[in-house]
Design a protein around this motif. Structure first.
Motif, PDB file in Angstrom:
ATOM      1  N   ASP A 265       0.910  -1.015  -0.059  1.00  0.00           N
ATOM      2  CA  ASP A 265      -0.050  -0.049  -0.021  1.00  0.00           C
ATOM      3  C   ASP A 265       0.876   1.328   0.070  1.00  0.00           C
ATOM      4  OD1 ASP A 265      -1.938   1.755   0.243  1.00  0.00           O
ATOM      5  OD2 ASP A 265      -2.542   1.030   2.303  1.00  0.00           O
ATOM      6  N   LEU A 266       0.695   2.179  -0.993  1.00  0.00           N
ATOM      7  CA  LEU A 266       1.441   3.434  -0.981  1.00  0.00           C
ATOM      8  C   LEU A 266       0.472   4.459  -0.554  1.00  0.00           C
ATOM      9  CD1 LEU A 266       3.051   3.109  -4.591  1.00  0.00           C
ATOM     10  CD2 LEU A 266       4.377   3.148  -2.194  1.00  0.00           C
ATOM     11  N   SER A 267      -0.469   4.381  -0.050  1.00  0.00           N
ATOM     12  CA  SER A 267      -1.268   5.496   0.371  1.00  0.00           C
ATOM     13  C   SER A 267      -0.956   6.335   1.853  1.00  0.00           C
ATOM     14  CB  SER A 267      -2.765   5.080   0.808  1.00  0.00           C
ATOM     15  OG  SER A 267      -2.839   4.139   1.978  1.00  0.00           O
ATOM     16  N   GLY A 268      -0.023   5.744   2.253  1.00  0.00           N
ATOM     17  CA  GLY A 268       0.650   6.248   3.368  1.00  0.00           C
ATOM     18  C   GLY A 268       1.827   7.474   2.632  1.00  0.00           C
ATOM     19  N   VAL A 269       2.148   7.223   1.481  1.00  0.00           N
ATOM     20  CA  VAL A 269       3.222   8.081   0.622  1.00  0.00           C
ATOM     21  C   VAL A 269       2.582   9.111  -0.106  1.00  0.00           C
ATOM     22  CG1 VAL A 269       5.412   7.970  -0.817  1.00  0.00           C
ATOM     23  CG2 VAL A 269       4.747   6.038   0.918  1.00  0.00           C
ATOM     24  N   THR A 270       1.613   8.737  -0.837  1.00  0.00           N
ATOM     25  CA  THR A 270       1.047   9.671  -1.807  1.00  0.00           C
ATOM     26  C   THR A 270      -0.427   9.281  -1.857  1.00  0.00           C
ATOM     27  OG1 THR A 270       1.013  10.509  -3.986  1.00  0.00           O
ATOM     28  CG2 THR A 270       1.461   8.197  -3.917  1.00  0.00           C
ATOM     29  N   ALA A 271      -1.363  10.163  -2.142  1.00  0.00           N
ATOM     30  CA  ALA A 271      -2.804   9.925  -2.459  1.00  0.00           C
ATOM     31  C   ALA A 271      -3.062   9.192  -3.593  1.00  0.00           C
ATOM     32  CB  ALA A 271      -3.647  11.178  -2.241  1.00  0.00           C
ATOM     33  N   ASP A 272      -2.359   9.365  -4.739  1.00  0.00           N
ATOM     34  CA  ASP A 272      -2.324   8.821  -6.068  1.00  0.00           C
ATOM     35  C   ASP A 272      -1.223   8.771  -6.626  1.00  0.00           C
ATOM     36  OD1 ASP A 272      -3.634   7.708  -7.893  1.00  0.00           O
ATOM     37  OD2 ASP A 272      -5.317   9.215  -8.364  1.00  0.00           O
ATOM     38  N   ILE A 273      -0.934   8.041  -7.840  1.00  0.00           N
ATOM     39  CA  ILE A 273      -0.102   8.196  -8.700  1.00  0.00           C
ATOM     40  C   ILE A 273      -0.201   9.206  -9.730  1.00  0.00           C
ATOM     41  CG2 ILE A 273       1.768   6.966 -10.167  1.00  0.00           C
ATOM     42  CD1 ILE A 273       0.923   4.479  -8.428  1.00  0.00           C
ATOM     43  N   ASP A 274      -0.015  10.279  -9.601  1.00  0.00           N
ATOM     44  CA  ASP A 274      -0.176  11.534 -10.433  1.00  0.00           C
ATOM     45  C   ASP A 274       1.004  12.393 -10.756  1.00  0.00           C
ATOM     46  OD1 ASP A 274       0.115  12.772  -8.157  1.00  0.00           O
ATOM     47  OD2 ASP A 274      -1.939  13.306  -7.957  1.00  0.00           O
ATOM     48  N   GLY A 275       0.941  13.507 -11.823  1.00  0.00           N
ATOM     49  CA  GLY A 275       1.797  14.172 -11.995  1.00  0.00           C
ATOM     50  C   GLY A 275       2.641  14.823 -10.966  1.00  0.00           C
ATOM     51  N   ALA A 276       1.813  15.240  -9.921  1.00  0.00           N
ATOM     52  CA  ALA A 276       2.497  15.798  -8.685  1.00  0.00           C
ATOM     53  C   ALA A 276       3.354  14.866  -8.027  1.00  0.00           C
ATOM     54  CB  ALA A 276       1.549  16.329  -7.792  1.00  0.00           C
TER      55      ALA A 276
END
Length: 276
Positions: free
Chosen positions: A21-32
């Motif tokens: 789970d990457l949700s603790g690192v980023t809300a989504d895999i997006d440009g930002a």
């Protein structure tokens, strides 16, 4: 990866052995996220919670991109089967970003379509802003990763009207399955040494290599940066090899067919065709 229902996907890391789970690192895999040294951020986060994704939908590996830029006739044999000479400069067209769907989602045959076609392609996802690059040698430093893409096309919409209407033939809903993975450059190696293949109803259609591109990935990014600004999260579809229905050797797609496309080290898609 991004896992979950449409509009509610969560970011996931797949390391070849399991999913985390990457949700603790980023809300989504997006440009930002891609613009902020994502690999270093994930490594700095320490141990990530392992998750079970069995039975869950696989979404496109990046959130809706700002732009989907596409290169036409970038393999000489495909140009020939399209009835064209190999281009002297890259041919650029765009797809609407809302064409991007998951790698196993249904692809919808447009109403009135008689010539829906498949195109396995290498997708390049931009990681840092690229503007007026000095040379192709600078280009690959701006790449966040690579993915499998299928530049689905409706050839009658694309070519029937005077002058050609590529946007009409390329931007029908669901016409850009992407993923399953966004693979970082260190895992891919040379992007010009990747085998890419497609199957329709499990019968082979395309089988080629990115080594056969007329304009390689680095050249394309440099070239595009001379005319427009590439932003983090943008997708560049780099062209398809020979073996599509446009060649006249195979029938076009209809509802009920299945498309499978795959690229070495980047994974495989499988999509069912359904009526719009």
């Amino acid at each position: 990866m991004r896992i979950g229902p449409v509009g509610a996907e969560r970011p996931v890391l797949f390391d070849g052995t399991g999913h985390f789970d990457l949700s603790g690192v980023t809300a989504d895999i997006d440009g930002a996220f891609l613009a902020a040294d994502p690999v270093a951020r994930v490594r700095a986060a320490g141990p990530l919670p392992r998750i079970d994704v069995t039975g869950q939908r696989v979404g496109a590996p990046i959130a809706r991109p700002g732009a989907v830029l596409c290169i036409g006739q970038n393999y000489a044999a495909h140009a020939a089967e399209s009835g064209a000479e190999p281009p002297a400069e890259p041919i650029l067209f765009f797809k609407s970003p809302n064409t991007v769907v998951g790698p196993h989602d249904d692809v919808l045959v447009p109403r009135g379509s008689t010539k829906t076609d498949w195109e396995v392609e290498l997708a390049v996802v931009i990681g840092t802003r690229a503007r007026y690059l000095e040379s192709p040698a600078e280009a690959l430093a701006h790449v966040a990763g690579y993915a499998v893409t299928n530049d689905v096309s409706e050839r009658d919409f694309q070519f029937a009207d005077p002058g050609g209407q590529w946007g009409k033939g390329k931007s029908c809903e669901t016409f850009n399955p992407l993923g399953p993975w966004l693979v970082t450059p260190d895992e891919v190696g040379d992007p010009q040494q990747l085998r890419l293949r497609s199957w329709i109803n499990d019968e082979p259609r395309q089988d080629s290599s990115t080594a056969d591109m007329i304009f390689d990935v680095a050249y394309l990014i440099w070239h595009l940066s001379r005319y427009l600004v590439l932003e983090p999260g943008d997708v560049v579809n780099t062209g398809t090899p020979q073996g599509v229905a446009l060649s006249g050797r195979f029938p076009y797609l209809t509802a009920g067919d299945t498309m499978s496309v795959a690229i070495d080290r980047l994974g495989q898609q499988r999509n069912r065709l359904a009526p719009a």
